[in-house]
Design a protein around this motif. Structure first.
Motif, short mmCIF file in Angstrom:
data_model
loop_
_atom_site.label_atom_id
_atom_site.label_comp_id
_atom_site.label_asym_id
_atom_site.label_seq_id
_atom_site.Cartn_x
_atom_site.Cartn_y
_atom_site.Cartn_z
N ASN A 60 7.50 66.23 -44.30
CA ASN A 60 8.27 67.84 -43.88
C ASN A 60 8.15 67.98 -42.83
N HIS A 61 8.01 67.15 -41.69
CA HIS A 61 8.41 67.43 -40.75
C HIS A 61 9.08 65.64 -39.54
N ILE A 316 6.39 65.65 -33.33
CA ILE A 316 7.47 65.55 -34.49
C ILE A 316 7.83 66.43 -34.20
N LYS A 317 6.94 67.63 -34.10
CA LYS A 317 7.45 69.49 -35.01
C LYS A 317 8.15 69.83 -34.30
N ASN A 318 8.08 69.15 -32.68
CA ASN A 318 9.07 69.51 -31.38
C ASN A 318 10.71 68.75 -30.99
N ASN A 319 10.47 67.89 -32.62
CA ASN A 319 11.90 67.16 -32.51
C ASN A 319 11.58 65.94 -31.28
N LYS A 320 10.74 65.60 -31.22
CA LYS A 320 10.22 64.48 -30.04
C LYS A 320 9.75 63.20 -31.03
N ALA A 321 10.90 62.32 -30.86
CA ALA A 321 9.95 61.15 -31.73
C ALA A 321 8.76 60.67 -30.30
N VAL A 322 7.90 59.83 -30.90
CA VAL A 322 6.85 58.64 -30.75
C VAL A 322 6.65 57.33 -30.71
N PHE A 323 6.95 57.14 -29.14
CA PHE A 323 6.24 55.31 -29.11
C PHE A 323 5.09 55.31 -29.36
N LEU A 373 9.02 53.26 -33.02
CA LEU A 373 9.24 54.58 -32.87
C LEU A 373 8.86 55.47 -34.52
N ILE A 374 7.66 56.69 -33.91
CA ILE A 374 7.27 56.89 -35.44
C ILE A 374 8.44 58.55 -35.45
N THR A 375 8.89 59.14 -36.44
CA THR A 375 10.00 59.61 -36.40
C THR A 375 9.88 60.37 -37.60
N ALA A 376 9.09 60.72 -38.44
CA ALA A 376 8.93 61.78 -39.50
C ALA A 376 7.18 61.82 -38.88
N VAL A 377 6.64 63.21 -40.05
CA VAL A 377 4.92 63.25 -39.87
C VAL A 377 5.51 63.38 -41.82
N HIS A 378 4.70 63.30 -42.45
CA HIS A 378 4.03 64.51 -43.79
C HIS A 378 2.59 64.64 -43.32
#
Length: 455
Positions: A60-61, A316-323, A373-378
């Protein structure tokens, strides 16, 4: 002097025979032994009922930019360079309206290995008065120019060398994608140089000796990879086609490309870790770990796992992927693209592990080995807690589901160690710790698990 009392006797063959007889009368053990003697344990114990829960890979994000193509580090330990550049390429794809794009990982790889070799020589000079048998010197000699790295090392490289598109300098060299032989030859040469430096008598002439060694190392380097065709402050021209098939040409330098197109503000990224051995809210540094002389040291802020996961969600909610860095491939299924502790039924064979995350670190059973890289989260809408994450890996499209994985929150808590966030994303009381000169860091030795390099 009285010898220390033995705490246990030697192995008794009669006990072994007795225990074996007991186990052969245990039907559950016989079944488990039959299965494991005929099949790979990971395949045989795979909990396929659990896999069904991951068939729905919705989140959902998620970041909005399509990050194709799936990247592939191949037989090299460059995951940290891939994860970091995969994060930045999202900005370039969006800003230039591209369908797909890659930043040159080989460009950074060439300079990283050259810088690490030079960093090693400097460390040898600094430790010349230490015994050759000291733990520090032996650790320095163990793997002086390995492929792996940390995010702060990535920043060191980009600050000095910038970034360029892969179109300009790609993975055409065999050794950039399969680095083991190159590493072996470099390691032996650097140990050879280490002996010379430790036995060198004139401190006045050591600078000239180091320059001579740098020259010889560069000659070896260019046998395996070409010097990149553009220097950090040298202008290059790059022509590309956007999503609408319109042709564009830009002229810039590697340093400007990093700032203006990849939009890297190198003052913002900070490394955050979860190390339950130490007090949360403290700065942790790794002594003598680095790649570029005069560059940033490996410096973390230690936070609890819940805070780290919330920062991931916010980013992720701010449209930034996470290393992020994890203990990979522990509990990772490459075929189905799952990172989950419950996907293997080890309980069925009576195999139990009791150690906490803290204990696993202390006893050498867990450390960060890989960056992705994390690109999405539920996120669960009722509790506002993360349930699962989408992970972009750099092992090609045949690993996972077209290169991506689902990671459970339990896995994140237990086997993830590091994330990178922007300093202005942190609460003010945490952010100021990075610049507070009164903040006394916890200094860990070079061989500590938190000093492990992601590969």
């Amino acid at each position: 002097m009285t010898p220390l009392a033995r705490t246990m006797s030697g192995l008794n063959i009669r006990n072994l025979v007795h225990w074996d007889k007991e186990l052969k009368n245990d039907r559950a053990h016989r079944l488990a032994a039959t299965v494991l003697k005929n099949y790979n344990a990971d395949d045989a114990l795979l909990n396929r009922s659990r896999l069904q829960e991951f068939e729905n890979r919705s989140f959902n994000h998620q970041v909005t930019v399509d990050q194709l193509p799936v990247t592939n580090q191949r037989s090299s330990g460059r995951c940290w360079l891939f994860a970091a550049t995969n994060q930045l390429r999202l900005n370039i794809i969006q800003n230039l309206n591209l369908k797909e794009f890659e930043i040159s990982q080989a460009y950074l790889f060439f300079y990283d290995k050259l810088e690490k070799a030079n960093y090693f020589l400097d460390q040898i000079v600094q430790t010349r008065k230490e015994s050759i048998d000291s733990r520090l010197v032996q650790h320095l000699l163990k793997s002086p120019t390995e492929d792996g790295g940390q995010y702060s090392m990535f920043l060191n490289l980009v600050r000095k060398y910038g970034l360029i598109p892969k179109d300009i300098y790609g993975d055409l060299s065999y050794s950039s994608t399969s680095s083991s032989k190159w590493n072996a030859l470099l390691t032996s040469k650097l140990r050879d140089f280490a002996q010379e430096l430790r036995e060198f008598s004139s401190d006045e002439d050591i600078a000239d000796k180091l320059t001579s060694m740098q020259h010889e190392l560069f000659k070896i380097f260019t046998l395996f990879m070409d010097l990149p065709p553009v220097q950090p402050d040298e202008e290059f021209s790059w022509t590309y086609s956007d999503k609408d098939k319109k042709l564009h040409t830009i002229k810039t330098t590697p340093l400007k490309f990093a700032k203006e197109y990849a939009q890297l503000d190198d003052s913002k990224p900070v490394s955050l870790i979860n190390d339950p051995r130490h007090e949360y809210g403290r700065i942790i540094e790794i002594d003598r770990l680095g790649n570029v002389l005069g560059g940033e040291t490996v410096r973390y802020l230690n936070l609890d796992s819940e805070t780290l996961s919330q920062l991931v969600v916010d980013r992720i909610k701010n449209n930034k992927a996470v290393f992020f860095g994890s203990h990979t491939p522990r509990y990772m299924n490459k075929k189905f693209g799952i990172m989950d502790l419950q996907s293997w039924n080890y309980e069925a064979i009576g195999y139990h592990l009791k150690q906490s995350k803290e204990a696993r670190i202390r006893y050498g059973d867990s450390l960060m080995t890989h960056a992705m890289l994390i690109t999405a989260v539920h996120v669960d809408e009722s509790s506002d807690k993360p349930l699962r994450y989408r992970v972009e890996n750099s092992w090609g499209k045949d690993s996972g589901k077209e290169g991506s994985y689902v990671m459970t929150h339990e896995y994140f808590e237990q086997y993830s160690f590091q994330i990178v966030a922007d300093i202005d994303q942190l609460p003010q009381e945490l952010a100021k710790k990075f610049h507070d000169e009164q903040e006394e860091p916890i200094l860990l030795p070079l061989w500590d698990p938190m000093g492990a390099l992601a590969k």
